[in-house]
Design an enzyme around this catalytic site. Structure first.
Site, short mmCIF file in Angstrom:
data_model
loop_
_atom_site.label_atom_id
_atom_site.label_comp_id
_atom_site.label_asym_id
_atom_site.label_seq_id
_atom_site.Cartn_x
_atom_site.Cartn_y
_atom_site.Cartn_z
N LYS A 82 3.48 -6.69 -7.42
CA LYS A 82 3.22 -5.29 -7.90
C LYS A 82 2.95 -4.50 -6.98
CE LYS A 82 2.18 -7.04 -12.62
NZ LYS A 82 0.97 -6.67 -13.98
N VAL A 83 3.34 -3.24 -7.06
CA VAL A 83 2.86 -2.12 -6.10
C VAL A 83 2.07 -0.99 -6.93
CG1 VAL A 83 3.55 -0.40 -4.49
CG2 VAL A 83 4.86 -2.38 -4.83
N GLY A 101 5.10 -0.03 -9.96
CA GLY A 101 6.15 -0.50 -10.45
C GLY A 101 5.93 -1.98 -10.07
N GLY A 156 8.26 -5.80 -9.15
CA GLY A 156 9.44 -6.56 -8.93
C GLY A 156 9.48 -8.07 -8.88
N GLY A 157 10.35 -8.68 -8.52
CA GLY A 157 10.42 -10.29 -8.62
C GLY A 157 9.21 -10.99 -7.86
N ASP A 193 15.11 -9.29 4.69
CA ASP A 193 15.54 -8.67 3.41
C ASP A 193 15.66 -7.29 3.33
OD1 ASP A 193 16.10 -8.96 0.45
OD2 ASP A 193 13.75 -8.62 0.01
N LYS A 253 0.61 -3.42 -2.07
CA LYS A 253 1.48 -4.45 -2.66
C LYS A 253 0.54 -5.75 -2.93
CE LYS A 253 5.77 -6.74 -1.75
NZ LYS A 253 6.91 -6.78 -0.67
#
Length: 288
Positions: free
Chosen positions: A87-88, A81, A83-84, A199, A103
């Site tokens: 990538k993972v 997937g 995210g902002g 976070d 990551k």
């Protein structure tokens, strides 16, 4: 002689012509064959395996690919997937022989744009690599290159707390308290070595179905505040500025629904309270 050795190693792990797609618990034929060999994989053989596999991941920057090849440990399987900020990827750890997660962060998608941030990334990744706690995802390795960086960590296959809340709806107070207690234990382990998460949110709490544990993950915004162990959560009654450092470049970091007032203002000293504020938001999310 090095070229001759690498040719021999390449022949040992020659790629299979059969196409392969990721299936649960399965490995590409070339990797499976190499692991089944009676010979232990040499460092050169591991590097060849990683190098050949990276040909299928052209989106990974060249300098990051070189770092992964030099490590010879992380064999990429598939993208999980994006995210902002990163990538993972699901990868296979050729040293420990188990699945892991990688990551990958690039300058276009994160805040690692100058030397100070590079040094902080490397320092905090090494600090997190020393964390061994059932409620914190274990970090095994990290590297930074001109094109980005990567952090290798546990692969947790149970989804995140956000998915669980969406699937179940409002959780019972007892279940929310049990999950919250595990998050507190993970935070204490981080705070004991001077790390603020900054976070914390349901998406960054993973459920390890194998152990049943809930684990804090995603340390992209974490901060090393360099405090002694005795100034941890069990001493939270007096979290004064001595515990903290300034936020980055007067910039608010975090996720709006879980960010503290100090982080919104930016340029102010942070304490462990920012993580506990986020924990309160998570508890509220689970029970409403």
């Amino acid at each position: 002689t090095k070229g001759v050795v690498l040719q021999a190693e390449r022949k040992q792990v020659e790629k299979s012509p059969e196409p392969w797609t990721v299936e649960a618990g399965e490995l590409p034929p070339v990797l499976a064959m190499a692991l089944e060999s009676e010979r232990a994989l040499t460092d050169a053989a591991k590097q060849v395996l990683v190098m050949d596999r990276l040909k299928s991941f052209k989106e990974i920057p060249d300098s990051v690919q070189k770092a992964l090849i030099a490590s010879g440990r992380w064999y990429p399987l598939a993208e999980l997937g994006a995210g902002g900020m990163a990538k993972v990827y699901k990868v296979y750890d050729l040293n420990l022989r188990k699945f892991a997660a990688l990551k990958l962060m690039t300058p276009e998608k994160n805040l690692l744009l100058h030397e100070e941030n590079v040094q902080r990334f490397e320092r905090e990744a090494k600090l997190l690599a020393r964390l061994q706690h059932e409620n914190v995802v274990t970090v095994y390795d990290a590297a930074y290159t001109p094109d980005g960086g990567y952090i290798a960590m546990d692969f947790v296959d149970g989804g995140d707390l956000s998915n669980e809340i969406e699937r179940k709806g409002m959780l019972s107070e007892a279940e929310a308290a049990q999950i919250g207690l595990q998050i507190v234990r993970g935070l204490k382990a981080m705070h004991d070595v001077g790390v603020l998460h900054r976070d914390l949110k349901p998406e960054n709490v993973l459920h390890n179905e194998d152990t049943g544990a809930y684990q804090i993950s995603d340390f992209g915004l974490s901060q090393d505040v360099g405090v002694p162990p005795e100034r941890s959560l069990d001493r939270f009654e007096n979290p004064q500025p001595a515990l903290s450092r300034l936020t980055d470049a007067d910039t608010a970091l975090g996720t709006p629904d879980y960010i503290s007032q100090e982080q919104i203002k930016g340029g102010v000293e942070l304490t462990y309270a920012v993580d506990l504020w986020a924990l309160g938001g998570i508890l509220y999310k689970m029970t409403t």
